[in-house]
Design an enzyme around this catalytic site. Structure first.
Site, PDB file in Angstrom:
ATOM      1  N   HIS A 283       9.082  76.193  22.993  1.00  0.00           N
ATOM      2  CA  HIS A 283       8.505  75.263  22.022  1.00  0.00           C
ATOM      3  C   HIS A 283       9.426  75.064  20.828  1.00  0.00           C
ATOM      4  O   HIS A 283       8.955  74.826  19.714  1.00  0.00           O
ATOM      5  CB  HIS A 283       7.106  75.716  21.612  1.00  0.00           C
ATOM      6  CG  HIS A 283       7.055  77.128  21.096  1.00  0.00           C
ATOM      7  ND1 HIS A 283       7.026  78.223  21.931  1.00  0.00           N
ATOM      8  CD2 HIS A 283       7.059  77.626  19.851  1.00  0.00           C
ATOM      9  CE1 HIS A 283       6.992  79.330  21.207  1.00  0.00           C
ATOM     10  NE2 HIS A 283       7.019  78.990  19.930  1.00  0.00           N
ATOM     11  N   HIS A 315       2.805  80.660  15.222  1.00  0.00           N
ATOM     12  CA  HIS A 315       2.735  79.992  16.517  1.00  0.00           C
ATOM     13  C   HIS A 315       1.768  80.751  17.429  1.00  0.00           C
ATOM     14  O   HIS A 315       1.837  81.976  17.523  1.00  0.00           O
ATOM     15  CB  HIS A 315       4.114  79.950  17.178  1.00  0.00           C
ATOM     16  CG  HIS A 315       5.113  79.128  16.417  1.00  0.00           C
ATOM     17  ND1 HIS A 315       6.440  79.055  16.763  1.00  0.00           N
ATOM     18  CD2 HIS A 315       4.964  78.338  15.325  1.00  0.00           C
ATOM     19  CE1 HIS A 315       7.072  78.255  15.907  1.00  0.00           C
ATOM     20  NE2 HIS A 315       6.198  77.815  15.020  1.00  0.00           N
ATOM     21  N   ASP A 317      -0.030  80.926  21.411  1.00  0.00           N
ATOM     22  CA  ASP A 317       0.266  80.549  22.798  1.00  0.00           C
ATOM     23  C   ASP A 317      -0.867  79.690  23.367  1.00  0.00           C
ATOM     24  O   ASP A 317      -1.969  80.172  23.609  1.00  0.00           O
ATOM     25  CB  ASP A 317       0.450  81.829  23.632  1.00  0.00           C
ATOM     26  CG  ASP A 317       0.989  81.546  25.019  1.00  0.00           C
ATOM     27  OD1 ASP A 317       1.001  80.358  25.418  1.00  0.00           O
ATOM     28  OD2 ASP A 317       1.392  82.499  25.701  1.00  0.00           O
ATOM     29  N   GLU A 320      -3.090  80.610  26.531  1.00  0.00           N
ATOM     30  CA  GLU A 320      -4.175  81.599  26.542  1.00  0.00           C
ATOM     31  C   GLU A 320      -5.518  80.900  26.649  1.00  0.00           C
ATOM     32  O   GLU A 320      -5.650  79.736  26.286  1.00  0.00           O
ATOM     33  CB  GLU A 320      -4.159  82.427  25.243  1.00  0.00           C
ATOM     34  CG  GLU A 320      -2.852  83.115  24.949  1.00  0.00           C
ATOM     35  CD  GLU A 320      -2.448  84.082  26.028  1.00  0.00           C
ATOM     36  OE1 GLU A 320      -3.325  84.552  26.779  1.00  0.00           O
ATOM     37  OE2 GLU A 320      -1.234  84.363  26.143  1.00  0.00           O
ATOM     38  N   GLU A 334      -1.481  87.646  12.224  1.00  0.00           N
ATOM     39  CA  GLU A 334      -0.271  86.819  12.089  1.00  0.00           C
ATOM     40  C   GLU A 334      -0.031  86.436  10.627  1.00  0.00           C
ATOM     41  O   GLU A 334       1.114  86.330  10.184  1.00  0.00           O
ATOM     42  CB  GLU A 334      -0.375  85.574  12.973  1.00  0.00           C
ATOM     43  CG  GLU A 334      -0.441  85.882  14.466  1.00  0.00           C
ATOM     44  CD  GLU A 334       0.732  86.709  14.961  1.00  0.00           C
ATOM     45  OE1 GLU A 334       1.883  86.472  14.528  1.00  0.00           O
ATOM     46  OE2 GLU A 334       0.513  87.633  15.781  1.00  0.00           O
ATOM     47  N   HIS A 343       4.832  95.428  11.351  1.00  0.00           N
ATOM     48  CA  HIS A 343       3.771  96.086  12.093  1.00  0.00           C
ATOM     49  C   HIS A 343       3.484  97.457  11.512  1.00  0.00           C
ATOM     50  O   HIS A 343       4.369  98.128  11.003  1.00  0.00           O
ATOM     51  CB  HIS A 343       4.156  96.204  13.574  1.00  0.00           C
ATOM     52  CG  HIS A 343       3.882  94.945  14.325  1.00  0.00           C
ATOM     53  ND1 HIS A 343       4.604  94.541  15.412  1.00  0.00           N
ATOM     54  CD2 HIS A 343       2.942  93.984  14.132  1.00  0.00           C
ATOM     55  CE1 HIS A 343       4.129  93.392  15.858  1.00  0.00           C
ATOM     56  NE2 HIS A 343       3.126  93.027  15.094  1.00  0.00           N
TER      57      HIS A 343
HETATM   58 ZN    ZN Z   1       7.327  80.038  18.266  1.00  0.00          ZN
HETATM   59 ZN    ZN Z   2       2.435  91.182  14.800  1.00  0.00          ZN
HETATM   60 CA    CA Z   3       0.892  84.711  26.411  1.00  0.00          CA
END
Ligand code: ZN
Ligand code: ZN
Ligand code: CA
Length: 577
Positions: A283, A315, A317, A320, A334, A343
């Site tokens: 993408h 972004h 997905d 899903e 996110e 993280h």
């Molecule tokens: Zn991306």
């Molecule tokens: Zn993360």
């Molecule tokens: Ca995925």
């Protein structure tokens, strides 16, 4: 070779040992090899002739710098800010290539999360360096008689183990092991779970061992940030109003604890703007999505770790099944990356790399965001708002006018169902297998501002009152949309250059590509992060004859649109050396 050594020596000279900023390795300060004897004899390795270490420069590596390293068999396997690179290299690499004072060994104790040190024996994720083959990783664990617990939801490079503290200490001595941190109960129980594609930069992904990548949007020290957000491309799987609302609740959760304010914008390519994009497969950035399952989303760290306009973009997905995923929980995680957090090692934290269903932030997340931004006294998130601007998602009448004040997101809007009186909502039980129920049922609430300029909503309808009836349209809300008209976005590809991240020594670059649309592409336009804009020649087969390139990184964003105002975009990152 001579030239390369000269370049490194220059870098080394500019980085006097005392002036070198400490690397953001999470658990310990790394030792510069030059301060010790350059001995690696204590390191266990099952990869004959190769070792991992860290190389730090006084500025980011250029594409040419990377190429020169690769000529010496040095591979970059991770980023370690500031300006550090985790590398895999031939064990006997020349000191000219690896100047001892800029090369860091990774001691065994640095590979243990502080949470491991506290926990003793238990269940852990062992993160191997990304160039270590899975079979080799497992054989290292087997030879130390460590129990591997199989789990199909783990990221490549992650292995779930049950081990004693002594066993964990032993495997941390292996060169192939990058980091060890606690496994969440979901992973241990085998509860189906999904993972974050990581905080990312255009230079590469960020390992679990990275404490942070920068200072947040507000620069050094805990300050204030005023950010914008824009819905660039949403999924048609979810009701657009509910999706807007869930995202705004996630924003409000973060801004409730630190001096961060968000306003909605119709200009996804603006500065300091968090653009929300659903996309599938490739993408336009270097991190194609992986189809259904595993990685659900990824987010670009704030500038300057990433260039504008991609910095802060989220972004998701599109492949899903978003009806069985709690979008709020994923967006909340996110957004932590979009604000500058990495993280967490703590399974209870929202910022743990494996998602879980949550209703709000954990104390660990709140503490982390307050390291980056100034403290804000929290309010219960379900408290009705004081009289304030309407919390309305903007559907502008036309293209964004920069002079238009964007509409404020009300951080204390009445539809926030966080647990009353609990600033950090308790973690919800794991998502059961099977479709999740709608995570955050929207309480039909009276509009918080009676002056809301919209038609009354039918009783019981989840309301974001000002949105016109376009619930099934994957919206690119920066254009007026003809009711009932074409809603199919064009497709857009760059055919030259061949990669979306390229290096060149030329002062200009041509870019070419193709664009298709069901009703026809009307215009392909482009802009750069340094302010150049233009319209490409042609549409279906479009061409940009010349984009000026400054030394360093230029991000070129190309946008194709059709007559109804549907858009598609791709970005290209060109590094001129
Ligand atoms: Zn991306
Ligand atoms: Zn993360
Ligand atoms: Ca995925």
């Amino acid at each position: 070779m001579k030239r390369w050594i000269a370049v490194l020596s220059l870098a080394a000279a500019a980085m006097g040992a005392s002036a070198t900023p400490a690397l953001y390795w999470r658990s310990a300060r790394l030792r510069a090899a030059g301060n010790q004897s350059f001995s690696e004899s204590h390191i266990l390795s099952r990869s004959p002739g190769r070792l991992h270490s860290v190389l730090q420069f006084d500025q980011p590596l250029t594409a040419e710098g990377r190429r020169r390293l690769s000529l010496h068999g040095v591979r970059i396997v991770g980023l370690l800010p500031p300006n550090g690179y985790v590398i895999s290299r031939p064990a006997m690499t020349d000191r000219g290539v690896l100047p001892p004072h800029a090369t860091y060994l990774i001691p065994a104790e640095a590979k243990l999360s502080p949470q491991v040190a506290a926990a003793g024996s238990g269940n852990y994720i062992v993160s191997f360096h990304p160039d270590v083959p899975a079979a080799l990783a497992r054989s290292i664990l087997h030879e130390n008689h460590i129990e591997i617990r199989e789990n199909p939801d783990l990221l490549p490079g992650h292995v779930l183990i049950s081990a004693s503290r002594e066993q964990v200490d032993q495997i941390s001595k292996y060169d192939e092991v990058a980091y060890v941190f606690p496994a969440s109960q979901d992973l241990v129980d085998g509860t189906p779970t999904a993972v974050c594609g990581g905080p990312i930069t255009l230079e590469g992904p960020i390992g679990q061992y990275v404490a942070r990548i920068g200072e947040g949007w507000d620069g050094q020290g805990p300050g204030n940030a005023s950010l914008r957000f824009a819905f660039l491309q949403l999924t048609s799987q979810l009701d657009v109003n509910e999706l807007h609302q869930a995202f705004k609740r996630a924003l409000a959760n973060w801004s409730n604890y630190a001096q961060i304010d968000f306003t909605e914008s119709a200009e996804p390519y603006g500065l300091k703007t968090l653009a929300v994009l659903f996309a599938r497969g490739s993408h336009g950035d270097p991190y194609p999505f992986d189809g259904p399952g595993n990685v659900l989303a990824h987010t670009f760290y704030p500038a300057p770790a990433n260039p504008e306009p991609i910095a802060g973009d989220l972004h998701f997905d599109e492949d899903e099944d978003w009806n069985s995923i709690d979008f709020f929980s994923v967006a909340l995680h996110e957004l932590g990356h979009a604000l500058g957090l990495g993280h967490s090692d703590q399974p209870a934290a929202v910022m743990y790399p494996y998602y879980k269903r949550v209703t709000g932030l954990n104390l660990e997340d709140i503490d982390a965001i307050r390291q980056l931004y100034a403290f804000r006294e929290p309010r219960p998130l379900d408290e009705p708002a004081p009289p304030a601007g309407p919390s309305i998602p903007a559907i502008p009448e036309g293209p964004a006018d920069p002079a238009d004040p964007a509409l404020p997101v009300n951080p204390t809007g009445p539809s926030l169902p966080a647990t009353p009186g609990a600033p950090s909502g308790p973690v919800m039980p794991p998502v059961p297998s099977g479709p999740a129920e709608p995570s955050n049922p929207v309480t039909p609430a009276p509009p918080d501002n009676p002056a809301t300029p919209s038609a009354p909503t039918a009783p019981g309808v989840p309301s974001t009152p000002s949105v016109p009836s376009t619930p099934t349209i994957p919206a690119t809300p920066d254009e007026p949309r003809k009711p009932g008209g074409d809603t199919t976005a064009p497709s857009l590809s760059i055919t030259y250059p061949f990669n979306t991240t390229v290096g060149t020594m030329q002062p200009t670059s041509a870019i070419r590509g193709v664009a298709f649309d069901n009703t026809g592409v009307t215009e392909v336009s482009w802009s750069t992060n340094d302010g150049q804009t233009g319209v490409a020649q042609g549409t279906t087969f479009w061409s940009i004859p010349s984009v000026k390139l400054r030394i360093g990184i230029t991000v070129v964003t190309i946008c194709a649109r059709d007559a109804a105002g549907n858009t598609a975009w791709r970005s290209l990152v060109v590094t001129r050396i």
